[in-house]
Design an enzyme around this catalytic site. Structure first.
Site, PDB file in Angstrom:
ATOM      1  N   ASP A  43      -4.929  -7.978  -3.757  1.00 18.12           N
ATOM      2  CA  ASP A  43      -5.250  -7.801  -2.342  1.00 18.12           C
ATOM      3  C   ASP A  43      -6.599  -8.398  -1.945  1.00 18.12           C
ATOM      4  OD1 ASP A  43      -5.231  -6.996   0.279  1.00 18.12           O
ATOM      5  OD2 ASP A  43      -5.295  -4.853  -0.104  1.00 18.12           O
TER       6      ASP A  43
ATOM      7  N   HIS B  49       0.833  -1.218   0.000  1.00 18.84           N
ATOM      8  CA  HIS B  49       0.000   0.000   0.000  1.00 18.84           C
ATOM      9  C   HIS B  49       0.867   1.267   0.000  1.00 18.84           C
ATOM     10  CE1 HIS B  49      -3.468  -2.515   0.370  1.00 18.84           C
ATOM     11  NE2 HIS B  49      -3.130  -2.945   1.559  1.00 18.84           N
TER      12      HIS B  49
HETATM   13 ZN   LIG Z   1      -3.439  -6.906   2.422  1.00 20.22          ZN
END
Ligand SMILES: [Zn+2]
Length: 421
Positions: A300, A249
């Site tokens: 993800d 991220h």
């Molecule tokens: Zn994750």
């Protein structure tokens, strides 16, 4: 181009040759295998059930915990096999599974403490893709080291030393199809005093080390209040950053954080379709790459499994934020989806079509309603996962004519998701 393969590897790549026999032709644009650098396989059960209405990352997490509570090694095998099958259909030849669903519902270990990890290994084998099992240390429910609450209990080991003992028992018979990596869930979930044990194990094993980093502003605020440092600064002080490490991220960073990640050659993995679904924010992709961080991509939460969409979203989200175009070239975006992702997962010999490399090939049709008329060099801006027609992993055909060679993936997904929702 004539591509020759032997023993799962490319042996020769020769441009401008006469046409190959029809049976061996790959009509369309053929790319290297795509790498999905960040996956939580079980989140696939939340697709189409969690996107509407209000709510935040934190309310979504409650729904995610409900599914986590229902899984056992059998249902996990079925769900992960179907999810990895969907990845194969999307041209993904290798997945990095950020795996923290370790134990029974009450937190006690299964008879085989790695039963859930073994289910993931078997799932990747059935789907025909390679796996880096990023076994994740998850010990606390907050940055202050607070104990795990009920739904999180099955994620946890007693401490980092116990995590090392369990992960040490994961021994692939051959490192050809799956490998073990390490992950620190986040600075929320592993107390600072325990982090060096995990990082030390990864360094000793020469294994990739992944960590969720600054996905949410609340994580930064809690870390600043408790440690008086940003999560990136804390990880830097604990010797976690470096070329074997990938920060997942990396959305809310300071200038100092970006410099620190770049100067240490730490990789960053963006997951734009998840980050937008969860209203996380838009990470500083361009300035991270300018600082020296290698960019990879992950699906993800599997709100979408399409690395073309992840790749162009890095560019397109940056355009929306900066009101300017042209931050990344199409070639740079494909590198993030291929070679850089494989590198982040510890497969340095994959993600390129060159003699000696692993024989992964992804063929995209140039004749669909989406791709017809596209300049092939810009295919990352027009193709979707549905345009992948043929996938070869380590020299074996896994997808032919848009169908998985051994799985009925839509049926497998429906059955596996109905069993846990
Ligand atoms: Zn994750």
């Amino acid at each position: 181009v004539l591509i020759e393969v032997d023993g799962g590897r490319f042996t020769a790549v020769t441009p401008s040759v006469a046409a190959a026999p029809d049976a061996n032709r790959l009509p369309g644009l053929t790319l290297p295998g795509l790498a999905n650098t960040h996956s939580h396989a079980f989140h696939r059960a939340l697709r189409g059930r969690t996107h509407q209405g209000l709510g935040t990352f934190w309310t979504w997490r409650e729904r995610m915990y409900e599914v986590a509570t229902r899984l056992d090694p059998d249902t996990y095998l079925a769900l992960a096999t179907a999810t990895y099958g969907e990845m194969a259909l999307a041209g993904i030849s290798c997945v990095g599974e950020f795996h923290y669903l370790h134990h029974q519902r009450d937190g006690l270990p299964y008879a085989d403490p790695n039963a859930m990890g073994a289910a993931l290994v078997e799932a990747a084998a059935q789907a025909g893709i390679r796996l880096t099992l990023l076994d994740t240390c998850y010990l606390s429910s907050g940055v202050d080291g607070a104990p795990l609450a009920a739904p999180q209990r099955r994620f946890g080991d007693a401490d980092a030393a116990a995590w090392v003992d369990r992960v040490g028992a994961l021994r692939p018979a051959s490192r050809d199809r799956w490998r073990v990596g390490a992950a620190i869930h986040s600075v929320r979930a592993v107390p600072a005093a325990e982090i060096p044990t995990v990082a030390g194990w990864a360094a000793g094993a020469g294994a990739p080390l992944h960590v969720h980093l600054s996905e949410q502003r609340a994580e930064n605020a809690a870390c600043l209040a408790y440690h008086h440092r940003t999560p990136t600064e804390l990880l830097g002080d604990l010797d976690v950053l470096g070329p074997r490490t990938t920060a997942i991220h990396a959305t809310h960073l300071t200038d100092v954080d970006r410099t620190l990640l770049g100067d240490t050659d730490t990789g960053v993995c963006f997951c734009p379709t998840t980050e937008r679904d969860l209203a996380d924010g838009i990470g500083p992709a361009r300035s991270l790459v300018d600082a020296g961080a290698a960019l990879s991509l992950g699906t993800d939460s599997h709100a979408v499994v399409d690395l073309f969409e992840e790749a162009r979203a890095v560019e397109l989200h940056t355009r929306l934020r900066d009101e300017r175009r042209g931050h990344f070239s199409a070639a740079d975006l494909l590198t993030a989806a291929t070679a850089a992702g494989h590198q982040a997962l510890g497969w340095d010999d994959a993600g390129t079509i060159a003699p000696g490399a692993r024989a992964d090939l992804v063929t995209v049709t140039l004749d669909s309603v989406r791709t017809a008329g596209s300049d092939p060099s810009a295919i990352v801006f027009t193709a979707t996962a549905a345009d992948v027609t043929q996938v070869v992993v380590d020299g074996t055909v896994v997808v032919r004519d848009g169908r998985h060679a051994s799985l009925d993936v839509p049926a497998a997904l429906r059955t596996a998701i109905e069993a846990v929702t």
